[in-house]
Design an enzyme around this catalytic site. Structure first.
Site: not given
Ligand code: BG6
Length: 486
Positions: A197, A384
């Site tokens: 990211e 993701e």
């Molecule tokens: C992304 C990141 O922004 O979102 C992860 O690459 C992160 O590291 C994921 O865990 C979800 O966000 P959060 O704040 O719910 O953990």
């Protein structure tokens, strides 16, 4: 069949959110090790000792006071210290991923596990052995590792002494680390991502921050672009089989109204928040609109002739991204606000929101896939995607997470439509296939997994793993190569 025969289904994690063992095996600390837990309304705090020996806290956007040192304080809880103890549980976890039929597992390498301060000449062998064992374990089940070299994870020493990525010295130090990864794990890993990211450095910054903050952020990004390009070149030299990608925080931006000012504002949002980083890493040069972005905040970048050559020669092989939600944006002052994954915008009345306020928008994923593929025409991976939610463990230990299944079902259906429309999609790794520490809030109760981990926000729990309903559902999805979403 819309999805390729060898489509890579799996899940994604990051070292600092799962490993634990923060001070084991010769590992040095990273910023997450001096970061406390938080909640959706209470930000995580970074702890330090000031020059007079007094403890103190800052938030992510604040600077360490003059003379202070990052420190672990006795009366604070640091959720990343133990993560979910993947460090000791990796065999059990990988066996569970294999049971679901994973073809790929995305994980990251903790920089400070290989180079505890970042400055050492030689890597820490115990760290290398740990990752080799994990990769071998994955290969035992024919699971391809997909490895992020940097997932918000700079050795703390570099943060404190060199001022992190705004300092060009980080480029060489990162390249040394990346070279070690490509060399030591050659033959075990072929899919790599340089920076997780990468666009968040700009996205996180509220527009009203002083110019100095933008100067640092754009220089930080430039240094990472160069580091990434040089790593891509080296990765290809070490093993021509390596496929190396960028990783962008994918947010689908919409104009909040049909006011032409909002339409234009929305386009600028895409340029600043999404295209800027993808364009440099995919095309190998700064786009024409970059000058406008720098001018907005009086940014003057330190860019050398060699940097421009490196950018050109180190274009990525694939574009990968996270996708959780869309965000509406407007120039109008009276719209209700919304936020998620550290970006801010307005509430979209057509969408529903999670308990953490993140918009639920599967169509936005199709939009993003098609938009990006037509721009870059290179392989895409969704690395993701997921729903952070509260789970309830029933008396018999079962967890009925229909809400999570519903989220994935709709997002996979959207991916399918994009593939039918010509997008060359190679992989889908859901975020947190096993519950892990939230990056944003440090919470455990914001759960993403198909696998439940008995660990709680107060640090208690047995770390025992168990299968949620979604575990069995995702297994069926993988078995049917995305055909059976019922
Ligand atoms: C992304 C990141 O922004 O979102 C992860 O690459 C992160 O590291 C994921 O865990 C979800 O966000 P959060 O704040 O719910 O953990």
């Amino acid at each position: 069949m819309p999805f390729k025969k060898d489509f890579l289904w799996g899940g994604a994690t990051a070292a600092n959110q799962i490993e634990g063992g923060w001070n084991l095996g010769g590992r040095g600390p990273a910023l997450t090790d001096v970061t406390t837990g938080g909640t959706v309304s209470e930000p995580r705090k970074i702890t330090y000792i000031d020059k007079d020996g007094n403890p103190g806290f800052i938030t992510r956007l604040q600077k360490l006071p003059e003379g202070a040192h990052y420190a672990v304080l006795d009366d604070c809880l640091y959720p990343n210290h133990d993560g979910i103890d993947f460090y000791h549980h990796y065999k059990e976890d990988i066996a569970l991923f294999a049971e679901m039929g994973f073809k790929v597992f995305r994980m990251s390498i903790s920089w400070s596990r290989l180079y505890p301060t970042g400055m050492e000449e030689e890597p820490n062998q115990e760290g290398i052995e740990f990752y080799r064992n994990v990769f071998r374990e994955l290969r035992k089940y024919n699971i391809e590792p997909l490895v992020t070299i940097w997932h918000f994870d700079t050795p703390l020493y570099l943060e404190e002494t060199l001022g992190n990525w705004k300092n060009r010295e980080l480029i060489d130090l990162f390249v040394k680390f990346a070279r070690t990864c490509f060399t030591e794990f050659r033959g075990l890993v072929k899919y790599w991502l340089t920076f997780n990211e990468i666009n968040n450095t700009i996205n996180f910054l509220p527009d009203n921050m002083p110019d100095e903050a933008f100067q640092e952020a754009y220089q930080h990004l430039h240094n990472q672009f160069v580091a990434s390009a040089r790593a891509v070149k080296i990765g290809h030299e070490i093993d021509p089989e390596n496929m190396i990608g960028c990783m962008i925080c994918g947010i689908t931006y919409y104009p909040h109204t049909e006011d032409p000012k909002d339409i234009l504002f929305n386009r600028y949002k895409w340029e600043k928040g999404i295209f800027y980083c993808g364009d440099v890493q995919c095309f190998g040069y700064y786009p024409t609109y970059a000058q406008k972005l720098w001018n907005e905040h009086n940014v003057k970048l330190d860019i050398t002739e060699q940097d421009l050559i490196d950018l050109k020669e180190g274009c990525v092989d694939m574009y990968t991204f996270s996708y959780y939600m869309s965000m509406s944006v407007t120039t109008h002052k009276d719209a209700a606000s919304a936020s998620g994954n550290m970006v801010r915008g307005t509430k979209n009345e057509y969408l529903q929101y999670s308990d953490w306020g993140w918009a639920y928008d599967p169509d936005g994923l199709q939009y993003y896939l098609e938009m990006i593929y037509h721009r870059y025409e290179r392989p895409l991976m969704v690395v993701e995607n997921g729903l952070g939610a509260f789970d309830t463990v029933e008396a018999d230990g079962s967890i009925h997470d229909e809400y999570r299944i519903d989220y994935f079902r709709k997002h996979i259906a959207s991916m399918k439509k994009a593939v039918e429309n010509g997008v060359d999609l190679w992989a889908y790794t859901t975020w947190g296939p096993i519950d892990l520490v939230s990056a944003g809030t440090g919470e455990m109760r914001k759960r993403y997994g198909f696998i439940y981990v008995d660990k709680h926000d107060d640090g208690t729990g047995t770390m025992a793993r168990s299968r949620k309903d979604s575990f069995f559902w995702y297994k069926k999805v993988i078995e049917s190569n995305g055909e059976d979403l019922d």
